[in-house]
Design a protein around this motif. Structure first.
Motif, PDB file in Angstrom:
ATOM      1  N   LEU A   1       0.914  -0.942  -0.018  1.00 43.58           N
ATOM      2  CA  LEU A   1       0.017   0.018   0.019  1.00 43.58           C
ATOM      3  C   LEU A   1       1.049   1.228   0.025  1.00 43.58           C
ATOM      4  CD1 LEU A   1      -1.419  -2.229   2.180  1.00 43.58           C
ATOM      5  CD2 LEU A   1      -3.544  -0.637   1.743  1.00 43.58           C
ATOM      6  N   ILE A   2       0.697   2.277  -0.896  1.00 42.29           N
ATOM      7  CA  ILE A   2       1.278   3.416  -0.991  1.00 42.29           C
ATOM      8  C   ILE A   2       0.675   4.460  -0.140  1.00 42.29           C
ATOM      9  CG2 ILE A   2       2.349   4.999  -2.766  1.00 42.29           C
ATOM     10  CD1 ILE A   2       1.924   2.648  -4.686  1.00 42.29           C
ATOM     11  N   GLY A   3       1.452   5.010   0.684  1.00 41.52           N
ATOM     12  CA  GLY A   3       1.047   5.995   1.590  1.00 41.52           C
ATOM     13  C   GLY A   3       0.182   5.374   2.938  1.00 41.52           C
ATOM     14  N   SER A   4       0.154   6.160   3.880  1.00 42.69           N
ATOM     15  CA  SER A   4      -0.418   5.616   5.176  1.00 42.69           C
ATOM     16  C   SER A   4      -1.355   6.631   5.718  1.00 42.69           C
ATOM     17  CB  SER A   4       0.471   5.444   6.299  1.00 42.69           C
ATOM     18  OG  SER A   4       0.883   6.810   6.656  1.00 42.69           O
ATOM     19  N   GLY A   5      -2.288   7.272   4.618  1.00 42.12           N
ATOM     20  CA  GLY A   5      -3.368   8.000   4.799  1.00 42.12           C
ATOM     21  C   GLY A   5      -4.644   6.984   5.312  1.00 42.12           C
ATOM     22  N   PHE A   6      -5.474   7.483   6.151  1.00 42.92           N
ATOM     23  CA  PHE A   6      -6.278   6.705   6.559  1.00 42.92           C
ATOM     24  C   PHE A   6      -6.963   5.538   5.813  1.00 42.92           C
ATOM     25  CE2 PHE A   6      -9.916   5.297   9.827  1.00 42.92           C
ATOM     26  CZ  PHE A   6      -9.167   5.157  10.783  1.00 42.92           C
ATOM     27  N   GLY A   7      -7.424   6.247   4.400  1.00 38.96           N
ATOM     28  CA  GLY A   7      -7.912   4.877   3.633  1.00 38.96           C
ATOM     29  C   GLY A   7      -6.885   3.758   3.405  1.00 38.96           C
ATOM     30  N   SER A   8      -5.682   4.035   3.102  1.00 38.49           N
ATOM     31  CA  SER A   8      -4.735   3.010   3.243  1.00 38.49           C
ATOM     32  C   SER A   8      -4.696   2.141   4.522  1.00 38.49           C
ATOM     33  CB  SER A   8      -3.086   3.470   2.824  1.00 38.49           C
ATOM     34  OG  SER A   8      -3.083   3.973   1.461  1.00 38.49           O
ATOM     35  N   LEU A   9      -4.566   2.671   5.720  1.00 37.56           N
ATOM     36  CA  LEU A   9      -4.338   2.078   6.925  1.00 37.56           C
ATOM     37  C   LEU A   9      -5.902   1.338   7.179  1.00 37.56           C
ATOM     38  CD1 LEU A   9      -2.984   4.770   9.477  1.00 37.56           C
ATOM     39  CD2 LEU A   9      -1.824   2.927   8.245  1.00 37.56           C
ATOM     40  N   SER A  10      -6.954   1.865   6.745  1.00 34.87           N
ATOM     41  CA  SER A  10      -8.260   0.935   6.874  1.00 34.87           C
ATOM     42  C   SER A  10      -8.159  -0.383   5.892  1.00 34.87           C
ATOM     43  CB  SER A  10      -9.407   1.757   6.339  1.00 34.87           C
ATOM     44  OG  SER A  10      -9.647   2.988   7.188  1.00 34.87           O
ATOM     45  N   ALA A  11      -7.472   0.032   4.667  1.00 34.88           N
ATOM     46  CA  ALA A  11      -7.420  -1.098   3.890  1.00 34.88           C
ATOM     47  C   ALA A  11      -6.588  -2.286   4.255  1.00 34.88           C
ATOM     48  CB  ALA A  11      -7.004  -0.746   2.480  1.00 34.88           C
ATOM     49  N   ALA A  12      -5.325  -1.612   4.865  1.00 34.44           N
ATOM     50  CA  ALA A  12      -4.124  -2.710   5.357  1.00 34.44           C
ATOM     51  C   ALA A  12      -4.733  -3.369   6.471  1.00 34.44           C
ATOM     52  CB  ALA A  12      -2.979  -1.796   5.752  1.00 34.44           C
ATOM     53  N   ALA A  13      -5.488  -2.788   7.434  1.00 38.59           N
ATOM     54  CA  ALA A  13      -6.025  -3.692   8.571  1.00 38.59           C
ATOM     55  C   ALA A  13      -7.191  -4.720   8.056  1.00 38.59           C
ATOM     56  CB  ALA A  13      -6.799  -2.705   9.565  1.00 38.59           C
ATOM     57  N   LEU A  14      -7.880  -4.302   7.318  1.00 39.75           N
ATOM     58  CA  LEU A  14      -8.869  -5.264   6.811  1.00 39.75           C
ATOM     59  C   LEU A  14      -8.234  -6.627   6.115  1.00 39.75           C
ATOM     60  CD1 LEU A  14     -11.714  -2.912   5.839  1.00 39.75           C
ATOM     61  CD2 LEU A  14     -11.792  -4.428   7.675  1.00 39.75           C
ATOM     62  N   LEU A  15      -7.169  -6.142   5.260  1.00 38.68           N
ATOM     63  CA  LEU A  15      -6.489  -7.196   4.608  1.00 38.68           C
ATOM     64  C   LEU A  15      -5.572  -8.071   5.477  1.00 38.68           C
ATOM     65  CD1 LEU A  15      -5.173  -4.999   1.618  1.00 38.68           C
ATOM     66  CD2 LEU A  15      -6.703  -6.945   1.534  1.00 38.68           C
ATOM     67  N   ALA A  16      -4.821  -7.522   6.402  1.00 39.44           N
ATOM     68  CA  ALA A  16      -4.430  -8.326   7.452  1.00 39.44           C
ATOM     69  C   ALA A  16      -5.114  -9.128   8.154  1.00 39.44           C
ATOM     70  CB  ALA A  16      -3.471  -7.365   8.498  1.00 39.44           C
ATOM     71  N   ARG A  17      -6.625  -8.658   8.378  1.00 41.09           N
ATOM     72  CA  ARG A  17      -7.428  -9.441   9.039  1.00 41.09           C
ATOM     73  C   ARG A  17      -7.801 -10.887   8.332  1.00 41.09           C
ATOM     74  NH1 ARG A  17     -12.876  -9.687   8.208  1.00 41.09           N
ATOM     75  NH2 ARG A  17     -14.195 -10.401  10.077  1.00 41.09           N
ATOM     76  N   GLN A  18      -7.637 -10.721   6.986  1.00 42.35           N
ATOM     77  CA  GLN A  18      -7.861 -11.856   6.025  1.00 42.35           C
ATOM     78  C   GLN A  18      -6.709 -12.682   6.132  1.00 42.35           C
ATOM     79  OE1 GLN A  18     -10.689 -12.677   4.409  1.00 42.35           O
ATOM     80  NE2 GLN A  18     -11.574 -10.910   5.261  1.00 42.35           N
ATOM     81  N   GLY A  19      -5.521 -12.209   6.758  1.00 38.85           N
ATOM     82  CA  GLY A  19      -4.439 -13.186   6.773  1.00 38.85           C
ATOM     83  C   GLY A  19      -3.254 -12.858   5.584  1.00 38.85           C
ATOM     84  N   LEU A  20      -3.481 -11.723   4.862  1.00 40.67           N
ATOM     85  CA  LEU A  20      -2.435 -11.281   3.990  1.00 40.67           C
ATOM     86  C   LEU A  20      -1.436 -10.716   4.336  1.00 40.67           C
ATOM     87  CD1 LEU A  20      -5.113 -10.265   1.011  1.00 40.67           C
ATOM     88  CD2 LEU A  20      -3.922 -12.295   1.157  1.00 40.67           C
ATOM     89  N   ARG A  21      -0.210 -10.868   3.796  1.00 36.32           N
ATOM     90  CA  ARG A  21       0.917 -10.080   4.234  1.00 36.32           C
ATOM     91  C   ARG A  21       0.869  -8.623   3.445  1.00 36.32           C
ATOM     92  NH1 ARG A  21       7.076 -10.811   3.923  1.00 36.32           N
ATOM     93  NH2 ARG A  21       7.798  -9.756   5.764  1.00 36.32           N
ATOM     94  N   VAL A  22       0.806  -7.698   4.449  1.00 33.84           N
ATOM     95  CA  VAL A  22       0.699  -6.287   3.943  1.00 33.84           C
ATOM     96  C   VAL A  22       1.877  -5.648   4.059  1.00 33.84           C
ATOM     97  CG1 VAL A  22      -1.840  -6.388   3.644  1.00 33.84           C
ATOM     98  CG2 VAL A  22      -0.755  -5.472   5.789  1.00 33.84           C
ATOM     99  N   CYS A  23       2.229  -4.488   3.365  1.00 35.16           N
ATOM    100  CA  CYS A  23       3.350  -3.584   3.775  1.00 35.16           C
ATOM    101  C   CYS A  23       2.961  -2.087   3.413  1.00 35.16           C
ATOM    102  CB  CYS A  23       4.471  -3.977   2.839  1.00 35.16           C
ATOM    103  SG  CYS A  23       5.809  -3.007   3.525  1.00 35.16           S
ATOM    104  N   VAL A  24       3.114  -1.310   4.071  1.00 33.75           N
ATOM    105  CA  VAL A  24       2.384   0.162   3.839  1.00 33.75           C
ATOM    106  C   VAL A  24       3.802   1.048   3.793  1.00 33.75           C
ATOM    107  CG1 VAL A  24       1.222   2.220   4.753  1.00 33.75           C
ATOM    108  CG2 VAL A  24       0.408  -0.316   5.389  1.00 33.75           C
ATOM    109  N   LEU A  25       4.044   1.641   2.610  1.00 30.40           N
ATOM    110  CA  LEU A  25       5.195   2.576   2.484  1.00 30.40           C
ATOM    111  C   LEU A  25       4.647   3.968   2.614  1.00 30.40           C
ATOM    112  CD1 LEU A  25       6.525   0.650  -0.767  1.00 30.40           C
ATOM    113  CD2 LEU A  25       7.076   0.291   1.589  1.00 30.40           C
ATOM    114  N   GLU A  26       5.351   4.708   3.377  1.00 28.01           N
ATOM    115  CA  GLU A  26       4.881   5.945   3.885  1.00 28.01           C
ATOM    116  C   GLU A  26       6.393   6.829   3.831  1.00 28.01           C
ATOM    117  OE1 GLU A  26       4.025   9.376   4.742  1.00 28.01           O
ATOM    118  OE2 GLU A  26       2.253   8.067   4.641  1.00 28.01           O
ATOM    119  N   GLN A  27       6.089   7.945   3.092  1.00 24.77           N
ATOM    120  CA  GLN A  27       7.465   8.677   2.837  1.00 24.77           C
ATOM    121  C   GLN A  27       7.788   9.596   4.130  1.00 24.77           C
ATOM    122  OE1 GLN A  27       7.303  12.437   2.446  1.00 24.77           O
ATOM    123  NE2 GLN A  27       5.068  12.588   2.961  1.00 24.77           N
TER     124      GLN A  27
END
Length: 484
Positions: free
Chosen positions: A7-33
């Protein structure tokens, strides 16, 4: 480094998506400048004080609202204080208007200030529309439709009340005010226009009824204050992601995204990451610059808004000696003659809670101020002290501050926003509403229909913490729908 989703950027949209994907067991990485998470829904530390980066109000925790959905799905808990009084508005007449959360109390206040004629039916209509919009938004998580499966799922999830909302997409708020014969009430018209500007980024002749009614009624839902600043809304989401096998990497400015075979290669200023899927949480204008794909740029160019159709922000941060704590933390101050240099006819100020010693020591408080700057690429603010003085003068006139109480003062123009956030032109607040762009014509979550997605305030449904949270929910829905 290989992940399921980057996920590119750690805005609240990205973080919401990352949390829900992590809940599904997917390995996620958020990149924040930057060095803090949250994008424009966060806080930053300066001279020992915590200032809000962009957003200062928190809504979305009521039933049928996106933030409540996110917290219920993940079990994330946040500490937030419900505000009894969401906001006060200082009108050009010198009157102060209180935006009560209780509908009946608000109707009485609106009638007191603007007259009884048709205030009640207008606000009852808007509130009803807003309730229907919030309920439909979570029911229709495949909207906007961009493939056959979206259509099938949308039809299956359709409810009679959703179809009744459709005509409102073709009406502007100007049409609604005309229906209730309120266009002749100039003080009310000015009030509505300035309220829409801080919630929908535009005025009555451009904002459609669906978004406009919902935007006008946000104070009729639970509004919250987060002790320590909105960074403490973001941190529990960050913790959930890392606790569920996800990663958030700071100081990673993404420079390009390219797909080779079945993998996306995401190149940053100092590393390269691989992932099966990618979600961009940064604005469309910035996102398309990352994809070295001219065909994609050509296809999505119709969704891009130029600077002259966007807003930047002039922001100020103050630290004040605490004399008499304000009864209400959030205020909109109208400036009918317009602020110098930019012409904005209002600005917004949010105070920290007097008891919040996480943001300022006892006996002091922090204030965050913002106002709109049109066409931020071309409207240069060379002498910002002129704008600062005008805002401080208006605050003193409204009785909100005393110049002698100011301990710290700083300000930032759209140029500074561009430098620190890298958002194109320094534009903030997402894409403004325009009547020719219907909700289903906004950019949906699919970016290339091949594994790349997008969320954030420049895609459906738009700005605000609830809006970007919903965009993250929809991005996850479509990614899982397409590939799992």
């Amino acid at each position: 480094m290989e992940y399921d989703v980057v996920l590119i950027g750690s805005g609240f949209g990205s973080l919401s998506a990352a949390a829900l994907l992590a809940r599904q067991g997917l390995r996620v990485c958020v990149l924040e400048q930057a060095k803090y998470p949250g994008g424009c829904a966060s806080s930053y530390k300066r001279k020992g004080y915590w200032f809000e980066t962009g957003a200062t109000t928190l809504v979305g925790l009521d039933q049928n609202m996106p933030l409540r959905y996110l917290l219920d799905k993940t079990g994330i808990q946040i500490k937030a204080q419900k505000l009894e009084l969401p906001m006060q508005v200082h009108l050009p007449s010198g009157q102060m208007l209180t935006r009560y959360r209780n509908l009946e109390a608000w109707l009485a206040e609106a009638e007191r200030v603007f007259g009884k004629y048709n205030q009640r039916p207008f606000w009852q209509h808007c509130f009803k529309v807003s309730q229907q919009v919030w309920q439909a938004s979570l029911q229709q998580r495949s909207f906007p439709i961009s493939n056959t499966k979206d259509l099938i799922l949308s039809v299956c999830r359709a409810r009679p009340g959703q179809l009744a909302l459709l005509p409102a997409a073709f009406r502007t708020m100007e049409d609604v005010l005309r229906k209730y014969d309120l266009l002749q009430n100039k003080p009310f018209l000015d009030f509505v226009n300035e309220q829409l500007l801080i919630t929908a980024q535009n005025h009555i002749h451009e904002v459609n009824e669906l978004f406009g009614a919902t935007a006008l009624c946000y104070t009729l839902y639970s509004n919250y204050y987060v002790p320590g600043g909105l960074i403490n809304l973001v941190k529990p989401v960050e913790a959930y992601i890392t606790e569920n096998n996800g990663e958030i990497k700071y100081g990673q400015q993404v420079e390009s995204v390219k797909k080779t075979g079945r993998m996306y290669w995401i190149k940053t200023n100092n590393q390269t990451f691989q992932s099966k899927y990618v979600i961009s949480g940064i604005p469309l204008n910035n996102t398309l610059q990352l994809f070295k794909n001219e065909r994609l740029k050509s296809k999505l160019g119709k969704y891009i808004l130029p600077s002259e159709k966007l807003n930047g922000a002039f922001t100020m941060g103050l630290v004040l000696k605490l004399k008499q704590p304000p009864a209400v933390l959030h205020h909109q101050v109208h400036v009918p003659e317009g602020l110098p240099l930019i012409g904005s006819k209002s600005f917004f100020i949010s105070f920290s809670d007097p008891n919040d010693t996480l943001r300022a020591p006892a006996g002091q408080m922090v204030a965050s101020i913002s106002t709109h700057v049109p066409d931020p690429e071309n409207l240069r603010i060379e002498q910002k002290y002129i704008l600062e003085d005008a805002i401080l003068t208006a605050l003193c006139k409204a009785g909100l501050i005393d110049l002698k109480s100011i301990l710290v003062k700083h300000s930032a123009t759209p140029g500074a926003w561009n430098f620190w956030t890298h958002r194109a032109y320094g534009a903030v607040g997402g894409y403004p509403q325009y009547k020719q762009i219907k909700p289903w014509q906004m950019k949906d979550a699919r970016l290339d229909h091949d594994g790349a997605y997008i969320c954030g305030d420049s895609t459906y449904p738009g700005q605000g913490i609830p809006g970007v949270c919903l965009s993250g929910i929809i991005a996850v829905e479509k990614l899982l729908q397409d590939h799992f």
